[in-house]
Design an enzyme around this catalytic site. Structure first.
Site, PDB file in Angstrom:
ATOM      1  N   HIS A   1      31.766 155.597 -18.594  1.00  0.00           N
ATOM      2  CA  HIS A   1      32.802 155.421 -19.608  1.00  0.00           C
ATOM      3  C   HIS A   1      33.295 156.812 -20.025  1.00  0.00           C
ATOM      4  CE1 HIS A   1      35.117 154.421 -22.972  1.00  0.00           C
ATOM      5  NE2 HIS A   1      34.252 154.833 -23.882  1.00  0.00           N
TER       6      HIS A   1
ATOM      7  N   CYS B   1      34.127 149.303 -25.525  1.00  0.00           N
ATOM      8  CA  CYS B   1      34.126 150.178 -24.337  1.00  0.00           C
ATOM      9  C   CYS B   1      33.188 149.684 -23.235  1.00  0.00           C
ATOM     10  CB  CYS B   1      33.773 151.598 -24.739  1.00  0.00           C
ATOM     11  SG  CYS B   1      34.858 152.233 -26.021  1.00  0.00           S
TER      12      CYS B   1
ATOM     13  N   ASN C   1      40.041 158.655 -24.207  1.00  0.00           N
ATOM     14  CA  ASN C   1      39.133 157.507 -24.199  1.00  0.00           C
ATOM     15  C   ASN C   1      39.977 156.225 -24.227  1.00  0.00           C
ATOM     16  OD1 ASN C   1      37.404 155.410 -24.815  1.00  0.00           O
ATOM     17  ND2 ASN C   1      36.282 156.524 -26.399  1.00  0.00           N
TER      18      ASN C   1
END
Ligand code: COA
Length: 348
Positions: free
Chosen positions: A275, A137, A305
């Protein structure tokens, strides 16, 4: 000298998987997912289990047709290529002008060649050097920092930076603890040298803690390994509580360090483009930084996500909807498997 973002683009798979759809797949509820994560729906690429059919890729020992290498529909490569075309159009540049393509992903279709080379071929960026970066990520943020180093050194003049994932391929659709969290998509930015030191990336921090890699992992999934490990760990495995604690401690810390380097404080920042793992994590980070949630735009409710794609997807949404104004101060910050984390302070 620094670098500035002069164009953004993104691409999402067509199919939307809602929390209600997930209720039919695992023992969960819209209420549980919404309360714990803020996620309502996510996009899922064609060919994944959750899409409802499997996809058999043609195989050959002698070579694949170039069209297959450029990415079948809604692959990491094809979503990335579309995001790049849009970023180039936004920047008013052509593919031939691109010097460097960096693609951050942890869910590529191919081990070889890298996804960045597939994108290079698909968009016709024949003068570019292309390679992938995997820092989960944090991948997009680390790719942006890598491009900064290359461009400031004078080695390249510009770069396409992509974050793209088809996580639906590596998610265990029987594990309610993880499958409700993730989504697919791609985002890209075109960056180039900024002669004006006050526009573009002003400060950066990054860090890794490999000793804690076991809290969020996925093994490489070749058949031999699957046999050896009796199918354990070939999907995303996560200790959610540990990841949560890591994120809410480490992210504010690295943001404050990036800001301190240029004598700024969290209160000086217009927008924190974080994020998009989970709305609760974003709220906890806002609280630790003593900044109101109105400075933390999010789209995790609509896309889930998307790992390395999360920051450029949100950035494109903000840019195209006119919600980022020239001169605004932004913080971009990512965190994830590795464990990895980092932040960039940017003047738009
Ligand atoms: N639906 C319903 N119940 C669920 C569920 C789901 N999708 N997933 C887990 N549960 C259950 C658990 O089994 C547990 O049940 P039990 O008490 O009977 O054992 C209960 O809900 C609580 O589970 P827990 O894991 O303690 O929940 P939590 O409040 O910690 O929330 C996360 C779980 C994953 C949402 C949270 O830990 C988190 O956000 N972690 C960070 C994850 C992340 O962002 N990862 C990516 C980083 S890049």
């Amino acid at each position: 000298m620094t670098i500035k973002i002069s164009g953004t683009g993104s691409a999402l798979p067509e199919k939307i998987l809602t929390n209600k759809d997930l209720e039919q797949m695992v023992e969960t509820s819209d209420a549980w997912i919404s309360e714990r994560t803020g996620i309502k729906e996510r996009h899922i690429a064609k060919g994944s289990f959750a899409y409802g059919r499997s996809h058999e890729a043609p195989q050959s020992r002698r070579g694949l047709p170039q069209a297959e290498l450029e990415g079948r529909e809604e692959s990491v490569a094809s979503l990335s290529a579309e995001a790049c075309r849009r970023a180039l159009a936004d920047a008013g540049r052509t593919a031939e002008e691109v010097d460097l393509i960096l693609l951050a992903t942890c869910s590529p279709e191919m081990l070889l060649p890298c996804s960045a080379c597939q994108v290079q071929s698909a968009i016709g960026a024949k003068n570019a050097v292309a390679f992938d970066i995997n820092a989960a990520c944090s991948g997009f943020l680390f790719a942006l920092q890598t491009a900064h180093a290359y461009i400031v050194s004078g080695m390249y003049r510009n770069a396409l930076i992509i974050g793209a994932e088809v996580l639906s391929k590596i998610v265990d659709w029987e594990d309610r603890g993880t499958c409700v969290l993730f989504g697919d998509g791609a985002g890209a930015v075109f960056v180039e040298a900024s002669e004006d030191d006050h526009t573009g990336i002003l400060s950066m921090t990054a860090g890794s803690d490999g000793s804690r890699g076991g809290v969020l992992y996925c093994r490489e999934r070749s058949v031999d390994y699957a046999d050896i490990f009796e199918d354990q760990g070939i999907h995303i495995c996560m200790n959610g509580g540990e990841v949560y604690k890591f994120a809410v401690r480490q992210v504010p810390d690295c943001i404050e360090k990036a800001l301190a380097k240029i004598d700024l404080a969290p209160g000086d920042i217009d927008q924190f483009v974080l994020h998009q793992a989970n709305l609760r994590i974003i709220e906890a980070i806002a609280k630790r930084l003593h900044v109101g949630m109105e400075h933390f735009p999010y789209n995790v409710d609509r896309v889930g996500n998307t790992s390395s794609a999360a920051i450029p997807l949100l950035l494109d949404e903000l840019n195209k909807s006119g919600r980022i104004q020239k001169g605004q101060l932004l913080v971009l910050s990512g965190f994830g498997a590795g464990l990895t984390y980092g932040a960039c302070v940017v003047r738009w």
